[in-house]
Design an enzyme around this catalytic site. Structure first.
Site, PDB file in Angstrom:
ATOM      1  N   CYS A 352      18.065  12.035  32.255  1.00  0.00           N
ATOM      2  CA  CYS A 352      19.262  11.278  31.881  1.00  0.00           C
ATOM      3  C   CYS A 352      19.170   9.900  32.516  1.00  0.00           C
ATOM      4  CB  CYS A 352      20.503  12.018  32.377  1.00  0.00           C
ATOM      5  SG  CYS A 352      22.049  11.169  32.039  1.00  0.00           S
ATOM      6  N   GLU A 386      12.993  12.488  28.045  1.00  0.00           N
ATOM      7  CA  GLU A 386      13.403  13.693  27.319  1.00  0.00           C
ATOM      8  C   GLU A 386      13.617  13.367  25.849  1.00  0.00           C
ATOM      9  OE1 GLU A 386      14.517  17.795  27.395  1.00  0.00           O
ATOM     10  OE2 GLU A 386      14.083  16.578  29.151  1.00  0.00           O
TER      11      GLU A 386
END
Length: 496
Positions: A352, A386
């Site tokens: 994140c 990600e």
């Protein structure tokens, strides 16, 4: 006729005729469409929620042809009651039995009664899962259970196609309008991926899309922040006109007097971790989610206010947080951060990533991305964020990838050395997939005389030379004081 109709803009609310008449503050209700002042102009807006705060009654408005993040709580004085209000049509609040041709799905339709499976617990700024929120404020990153309906790997294998290169800074939100709740009644991974491409948000759970931004204003140090999205702070905080967050320990308060007492006692002047990088511009701190759970949870609550498709989760134990700060005489001020799995099966070096709004468009996003790759170089691994990436998240990464690939090719060309996707990948600690996708987007791969070749257009070289004149800031690898941490099996999992 409303200004939106004159401009040909898309109308808010369901299609079809609606009853119109005058309204008052007392009679105005959820579902009504009224003329609301925004940026000095009366605009058509749908009332999504109503609440009574300490300063009076407020209405949560979704404006015609405006991004969802620009929805806002407005006081009654901004509503122009001289215009007729469009009232919600009760016939369209329920789905018809399907016997006729005009079957309508209402925005208020309840989700299917069948019990929802336990949601995947992996959620980052670049991945969205459909979840039902828990009562406790929960951080953003955790691992999916074995029976999760979808995983980042599944989504990555199904996704295809990427936006064009653009943007220079780390953006954390999409400019496209989020999909409307009334069009979504079931869930599928394919639909979620399509939503990422077209709408910028992968959240398709009606309960998530319908979440109303619950915090109106945040005082964070010297800055007043206006959240873009819902964040699961305690419900009592929704009645406050402003909440106060300590910029060092990230504790939150709804009462200014309590916050003032806290600031007098709070002694923390930097994130509660090890400082692993410092130059004359920024510092980086490494924080273990297992050792500093409360601080990391509070950090995730803040980030959720500015990330549309980010779902918070309670456990932060399997993650490390790398927090970037700027130092003043008062202490180290939070600028942004990225989180990283302690052990990623897919080799991801970022889970994140966020730059706080007051520091956006200043190059800090690029520093965060570069730092993540510098750590990958020290580890001797190829890193990648990600997947799948949000649209503007991809633009920020693509900008970083293209700059570094072009610089490396120019350097190799000066030394008359041959280059390949594998050599570029190894030199920059990027995965071959990221390198190849970037080269394809830049149209630098050609097929000539039976073999693939890399071509660097003269216009691209000139453009890169002009960019270098701007004297952008970069991370100095020699200033990084860090060794890859080693964890036991128990410290890489959740603290259940």
């Amino acid at each position: 006729m409303s200004p939106s109709a004159l401009n040909g803009e898309a109308a808010v609310g369901p299609e079809g005729p609606r009853q119109k008449s005058k309204a008052t503050i007392e009679t105005l209700r959820v579902g009504c469409i009224a003329m609301v002042e925004k940026n000095g102009q009366a605009r058509r807006a749908e009332i999504l929620s109503i609440k009574d705060t300490k300063s009076g009654r407020q209405f949560y408005c979704n404006f015609d042809n405006f991004n969802k993040r620009l929805d806002e709580w407005v006081p009654a004085k901004r509503i122009d009651f001289s215009y007729d209000v469009e009232w919600p049509n009760p016939d369209k609040d329920k789905q018809k039995d399907g016997k006729g041709k005009n079957t309508t799905v209402s925005k208020k339709k309840a989700p299917p009664s069948k019990a929802q499976k336990r949601p995947a617990k992996r959620e980052q700024s670049v991945v969205s899962e459909t979840v039902t929120p828990r009562p406790w404020p929960e951080p953003s990153e955790t691992q999916p259970p074995s029976k999760a309906p979808s995983t980042p790997r599944d989504l990555e294998q199904k996704s295809a196609g990427t936006p064009a290169v653009g943007g220079d800074e780390m953006d954390i939100d999409e400019d496209e309008q989020a999909p409307e709740v009334k069009k979504e009644v079931e869930f599928s991974r394919e639909a979620e991926i399509e939503k990422l491409r077209t709408g910028g948000s992968m959240t398709q759970n009606p309960t998530e899309l319908a979440r109303i931004r619950n915090i109106s204003k945040v005082q964070f140090g010297e800055h007043d922040l206006f959240p873009w999205y819902f964040s699961p702070y305690p419900e009592s905080f929704t009645q406050e006109d402003v909440i106060f967050i300590c910029e060092f320990c990230l504790s939150y308060y709804g009462d200014k007097k309590s916050f003032t007492r806290h600031r007098q006692k709070c002694t923390l002047q930097h994130p509660p971790g090890n400082e692993i990088y410092r130059d004359d511009y920024v510092s980086f701190f490494e924080i273990d989610g297992r050792r500093q759970r409360t601080w990391c949870r509070n950090l995730c609550l803040i980030s959720k206010m500015f990330l549309d498709h980010k779902t918070l989760y309670y456990d932060v134990d399997p993650f490390l947080f790398y927090v970037m700060t700027q130092k003043t005489e008062k202490g180290h001020h939070l600028v942004g951060y990225f989180s990283k799995e302690k052990e990623s099966a897919d080799g991801y070096n970022v889970a994140c990533i966020l730059t706080l709004p007051q520091y956006q468009r200043k190059g800090f996003g690029r520093l965060l991305i570069q730092f993540s790759y510098e750590l990958s170089k020290i580890e001797g691994k190829l890193g990648s964020p990600e997947k799948p990436l949000s649209d503007l998240g991809l633009l920020s990464y693509r900008q970083y990838w293209s700059e570094n690939i072009i610089d490396l090719l120019l350097e190799l060309n000066d030394r008359d050395e041959k280059s390949s996707i594998e050599s570029i990948s190894t030199s920059l600690a990027m995965t071959t997939q990221d390198v190849e996708h970037t080269l394809q987007a830049l149209k630098m791969q050609v097929y000539h005389k039976g073999e693939h070749k890399l071509v660097l257009p003269e216009s691209m070289i000139q453009q890169r030379e002009k960019a270098k004149l701007k004297k952008k800031r970069y991370i100095s690898p020699e200033n990084i004081q860090w060794k890859p941490p080693v964890f036991t099996a128990s410290s890489r999992t959740w603290g259940w």
